[in-house]
Design an enzyme around this catalytic site. Sequence first.
Site, PDB file in Angstrom:
ATOM      1  N   ALA A 181       6.049  -2.979  -7.811  1.00 43.33           N
ATOM      2  CA  ALA A 181       7.336  -2.384  -8.189  1.00 43.33           C
ATOM      3  C   ALA A 181       7.221  -0.879  -8.109  1.00 43.33           C
ATOM      4  CB  ALA A 181       7.692  -2.782  -9.620  1.00 43.33           C
ATOM      5  N   LYS A 189      13.895  -3.703 -14.593  1.00 38.36           N
ATOM      6  CA  LYS A 189      12.990  -4.672 -15.231  1.00 38.36           C
ATOM      7  C   LYS A 189      13.794  -5.689 -16.035  1.00 38.36           C
ATOM      8  CE  LYS A 189       9.041  -3.164 -13.766  1.00 38.36           C
ATOM      9  NZ  LYS A 189       8.134  -3.995 -12.977  1.00 38.36           N
ATOM     10  N   ASP A 245      13.078  10.815 -22.425  1.00 33.98           N
ATOM     11  CA  ASP A 245      11.916  10.483 -23.250  1.00 33.98           C
ATOM     12  C   ASP A 245      12.343  10.132 -24.679  1.00 33.98           C
ATOM     13  OD1 ASP A 245       9.666  10.623 -21.658  1.00 33.98           O
ATOM     14  OD2 ASP A 245       9.260  12.738 -22.081  1.00 33.98           O
ATOM     15  N   SER A 257       8.445  -3.980 -18.918  1.00 37.61           N
ATOM     16  CA  SER A 257       8.170  -2.663 -19.510  1.00 37.61           C
ATOM     17  C   SER A 257       8.918  -2.461 -20.812  1.00 37.61           C
ATOM     18  CB  SER A 257       8.640  -1.595 -18.511  1.00 37.61           C
ATOM     19  OG  SER A 257       8.682  -0.334 -19.118  1.00 37.61           O
ATOM     20  N   LYS A 275       1.961   2.574  -2.735  1.00 38.76           N
ATOM     21  CA  LYS A 275       1.401   3.286  -3.886  1.00 38.76           C
ATOM     22  C   LYS A 275      -0.043   2.847  -4.149  1.00 38.76           C
ATOM     23  CE  LYS A 275       5.199   5.427  -5.388  1.00 38.76           C
ATOM     24  NZ  LYS A 275       6.327   4.611  -5.123  1.00 38.76           N
ATOM     25  N   GLY A 276      -0.348   1.629  -3.763  1.00 37.03           N
ATOM     26  CA  GLY A 276      -1.676   1.083  -4.046  1.00 37.03           C
ATOM     27  C   GLY A 276      -2.724   1.592  -3.073  1.00 37.03           C
ATOM     28  N   LEU A 278       0.817  -1.220   0.000  1.00 34.66           N
ATOM     29  CA  LEU A 278       0.000   0.000   0.000  1.00 34.66           C
ATOM     30  C   LEU A 278       0.855   1.277   0.000  1.00 34.66           C
ATOM     31  CD1 LEU A 278      -3.018  -0.986   2.320  1.00 34.66           C
ATOM     32  CD2 LEU A 278      -2.844  -1.142  -0.170  1.00 34.66           C
ATOM     33  N   TYR A 338      14.926   2.564 -13.962  1.00 38.81           N
ATOM     34  CA  TYR A 338      13.676   1.791 -13.948  1.00 38.81           C
ATOM     35  C   TYR A 338      13.723   0.669 -14.990  1.00 38.81           C
ATOM     36  CZ  TYR A 338       8.868   0.587 -15.042  1.00 38.81           C
ATOM     37  OH  TYR A 338       7.729  -0.117 -15.305  1.00 38.81           O
ATOM     38  N   LEU A 397       0.376  11.152 -18.860  1.00 38.88           N
ATOM     39  CA  LEU A 397      -0.258  12.120 -19.761  1.00 38.88           C
ATOM     40  C   LEU A 397      -1.795  12.105 -19.716  1.00 38.88           C
ATOM     41  CD1 LEU A 397       0.001  14.198 -22.026  1.00 38.88           C
ATOM     42  CD2 LEU A 397       0.115  12.292 -23.657  1.00 38.88           C
ATOM     43  N   ASN A 450       2.307   1.831 -23.183  1.00 38.67           N
ATOM     44  CA  ASN A 450       1.664   2.794 -22.269  1.00 38.67           C
ATOM     45  C   ASN A 450       0.243   2.375 -21.901  1.00 38.67           C
ATOM     46  OD1 ASN A 450       3.970   4.242 -23.509  1.00 38.67           O
ATOM     47  ND2 ASN A 450       3.223   5.904 -22.242  1.00 38.67           N
TER      48      ASN A 450
HETATM   49  N1  UFG Z   1       3.913  14.073 -21.229  1.00 36.16           N
HETATM   50  C1  UFG Z   1       3.762  15.428 -21.383  1.00 36.16           C
HETATM   51  N2  UFG Z   1       3.276  16.137 -20.323  1.00 36.16           N
HETATM   52  C2  UFG Z   1       2.945  15.561 -19.143  1.00 36.16           C
HETATM   53  C3  UFG Z   1       3.093  14.160 -18.998  1.00 36.16           C
HETATM   54  C4  UFG Z   1       3.584  13.452 -20.069  1.00 36.16           C
HETATM   55  O1  UFG Z   1       4.067  15.987 -22.436  1.00 36.16           O
HETATM   56  O2  UFG Z   1       2.526  16.285 -18.213  1.00 36.16           O
HETATM   57  C5  UFG Z   1       4.427  13.291 -22.362  1.00 36.16           C
HETATM   58  C6  UFG Z   1       5.716  12.550 -22.050  1.00 36.16           C
HETATM   59  O3  UFG Z   1       6.829  13.373 -22.270  1.00 36.16           O
HETATM   60  C7  UFG Z   1       5.640  11.377 -23.006  1.00 36.16           C
HETATM   61  C8  UFG Z   1       4.138  11.094 -23.109  1.00 36.16           C
HETATM   62  O4  UFG Z   1       3.495  12.284 -22.663  1.00 36.16           O
HETATM   63  O5  UFG Z   1       6.096  11.749 -24.266  1.00 36.16           O
HETATM   64  C9  UFG Z   1       3.691   9.942 -22.243  1.00 36.16           C
HETATM   65  O6  UFG Z   1       4.194  10.148 -20.930  1.00 36.16           O
HETATM   66  P1  UFG Z   1       3.765   9.270 -19.673  1.00 36.16           P
HETATM   67  O7  UFG Z   1       4.474   9.834 -18.494  1.00 36.16           O
HETATM   68  O8  UFG Z   1       2.282   9.159 -19.630  1.00 36.16           O
HETATM   69  O9  UFG Z   1       4.331   7.815 -20.017  1.00 36.16           O
HETATM   70  P2  UFG Z   1       5.829   7.361 -20.395  1.00 36.16           P
HETATM   71  O10 UFG Z   1       5.821   7.047 -21.854  1.00 36.16           O
HETATM   72  O11 UFG Z   1       6.841   8.309 -19.925  1.00 36.16           O
HETATM   73  O12 UFG Z   1       6.018   6.072 -19.469  1.00 36.16           O
HETATM   74  C10 UFG Z   1       5.266   4.894 -19.590  1.00 36.16           C
HETATM   75  C11 UFG Z   1       5.190   4.238 -18.220  1.00 36.16           C
HETATM   76  C12 UFG Z   1       6.555   3.831 -17.751  1.00 36.16           C
HETATM   77  C13 UFG Z   1       7.228   2.976 -18.787  1.00 36.16           C
HETATM   78  C14 UFG Z   1       7.215   3.632 -20.121  1.00 36.16           C
HETATM   79  C15 UFG Z   1       7.731   2.672 -21.132  1.00 36.16           C
HETATM   80  O13 UFG Z   1       4.616   5.121 -17.293  1.00 36.16           O
HETATM   81  O14 UFG Z   1       6.428   3.100 -16.554  1.00 36.16           O
HETATM   82  O15 UFG Z   1       5.883   4.021 -20.480  1.00 36.16           O
HETATM   83  O16 UFG Z   1       7.350   2.989 -22.387  1.00 36.16           O
HETATM   84  F1  UFG Z   1       8.533   2.763 -18.461  1.00 36.16           F
END
Ligand code: UFG
Length: 328
Positions: free
Chosen positions: A77, A147, A284, A119, A37-38, A35, A143, A190, A172
């Site tokens: 995790a 994995k 990214d 991942s 994060k959960g 718990l 991270y 996002l 995603n």
């Molecule tokens: N983004 C924005 N603004 C925000 C949040 C995100 O522009 O406020 C962009 C990020 O830069 C990225 C895209 O939206 O280009 C998606 O971002 P997320 O944070 O939603 O997801 P990620 O692709 O960074 O990460 C997800 C998982 C990770 C995993 C990764 C592997 O959350 O655990 O995919 O692909 F490692």
Amino acid sequence: MSSSVLVTGGAGYIGSITVERLANAGCRVVVLDDLSKGHRAAVAEGVPLVVGSVGDVELVSRVLREHAVDSVIHFAAMSLVGESMERPAEYYDNNVVAGSKLLEAMAAAGVEKIVFSSSAGVYGEPESVPIRESHPAKPVNVYGDTKLVFERILEWRSEASGLRYISLRYFNAAGASENFGEDHRPESHLIPIALQVAAGTRPELVVFGDDYDTPDGTCIRDYIDVRDLCDAHIAALDALDRGQKGIYNLGNGEGWSVVNVIDSAESVTGKQIRRRMGERREGDPARLVASSSLAEKELGWRPAHPELGDMIEAAWKWMLRCPEGYPE
Ligand code: UFG
């Protein structure tokens, strides 16, 4: 299908919906979650929740025995890329060391089957897209490395003992089921951020860079409906029963840019989503899109909800239902 499953991290986003779907499929399920994060309220009604660590060998082997568990699905995790670069030791402790203890507890209790939540982060900056499982795995953050290291532990342990594993490399995850959804604190993903802006609980969304080598300059990701993702775990349990093992990508095979996601969230919600162009976020990759053809061929799995708008709509419905997220 397996008759009794331990789901670690079953109070988290993807874990909770997997538990719900396993229970609906008639499976006996027990959740182990610390718990941190959960959320207690994310565990489906009637499913026992054990609050504790996957690294507690004595506790885990007792739970495995008491619930006559025959398979484990391991979600628990730490999963934030940025945080992993700031606190690497905690990521290796939780994702690798505690995971290895889980395998020890499984061995002690005679449980041989595990589905692991991996991942796309294991691939690092892709050399080609769509990404296949044979693509080189060169993580660019802690991270992703945790994995990959755990996958290697699974592989070597399966060579040395009776362990049978399937590792699922998610792209995603997006969306929600009717009852359970995404509630990270703080939220960094996002789609929930876009929906919080639409709901008026967040003032604006910052787009992390619009100078990438993509058609609109923003990053492209492969969003996969969380319900489909969860069903892949059930397919993986069946595959383990058939004697299969290995590593599978789970994605849609289609990419959407950050701008595509925001536009789609505007049309689903009917609200304007205030956005501002900002700096790139470190680590990214420009474009992450999966080839999931191996999962289709060997697990018999394919997404049933491939439309981005459907995923966002499911997430929006859940947010309207639980505007504050889960109660604490
Ligand atoms: N983004 C924005 N603004 C925000 C949040 C995100 O522009 O406020 C962009 C990020 O830069 C990225 C895209 O939206 O280009 C998606 O971002 P997320 O944070 O939603 O997801 P990620 O692709 O960074 O990460 C997800 C998982 C990770 C995993 C990764 C592997 O959350 O655990 O995919 O692909 F490692």
